[in-house]
Design an enzyme around this catalytic site. Sequence first.
Site, PDB file in Angstrom:
ATOM      1  CG  HIS A  66       6.509  -0.633  -0.854  1.00 51.08           C
ATOM      2  ND1 HIS A  66       7.579  -1.331  -1.353  1.00 51.08           N
ATOM      3  CD2 HIS A  66       7.047   0.255   0.017  1.00 51.08           C
ATOM      4  CE1 HIS A  66       8.710  -0.886  -0.816  1.00 51.08           C
ATOM      5  NE2 HIS A  66       8.401   0.084   0.016  1.00 51.08           N
TER       6      HIS A  66
ATOM      7  CE  LYS B 118       8.155  -2.226   3.570  1.00 53.21           C
ATOM      8  NZ  LYS B 118       9.437  -2.950   3.502  1.00 53.21           N
TER       9      LYS B 118
END
Length: 286
Positions: free
Chosen positions: A110, A77
């Site tokens: 994220h 991420k």
Amino acid sequence: MTKLDETYNLNDGTKIPKVAFGTWQMPADKTREAVLNALEAGYRHIDTALAYDNEKEVGQAVRDSDIPRDQIYVTSKLPGETKTYEGAKKDFETTFNNLDIDYLDLYLVHAPFPWSEMSTEGDINKYDQANQEVWKALEEIQASGKVKSIGVSNFDVHDLESLLTTAKVTPAVDQIQYYVGHTEPKISQFTKDHNILIEAYSPLATGKMLSNPTVERIADKNNVSVAQLAIQFVVQNGALPLPKATHKEHILANAKLDFEIGDEDMKTLNGLEDTAINMYHNAHQE
């Protein structure tokens, strides 16, 4: 064949294992061994992030496992703090080099805002345009072949709607906090309508739901642990759980999902209020 071998079909035509092994809050010095134990137990989907500071150890475990690369699904991420096109490209290269596994199967944004602003009451929607620029970078990274699929994490309905106004590629997944009693119905419905898979982090509510009496009763009825019930609940709701464990016995136990929860028990579980005690929730997704 076990649940760990089964897959979901993503909206980009690729397949993703139905259960992932999570490494959030896992110390780097414990990560390699934990991931190797997970792979030995049958997990074929490993989830990490640049912010976890354990990507190198995840990559080392994948390389040391002697399992062919194309049989292991790896997710990482982009940090929530990174909100520029150039920053996204730079941070991806850091992740790519950290993992050192030829390619990533899935790469996620994220969070739709910097983590430092998650608990503030400010206008986090000010990052809408920045997220669109970041997404453009991810689309180009995917086109390069270094990543097979791209998606998001912690995005609510507004964040997804904003992203889709300019996106050429629809996110394949949205990874959100999701567990018995906290299934984010608005986000879940939106993602279902747009063929975006929900990935469920903290399916055990970081352990805070393990003593819920109703969940305990249904687990006993099914002759399984509360953890196993919680993970299977997510799968039967059509989402992808990411259980985390560092002890080998817990890793092995969490992988034993060769049972089905009955319709009445699923109805009960889906009707429960929040099953976790003092669990922190992202207020922007309420």
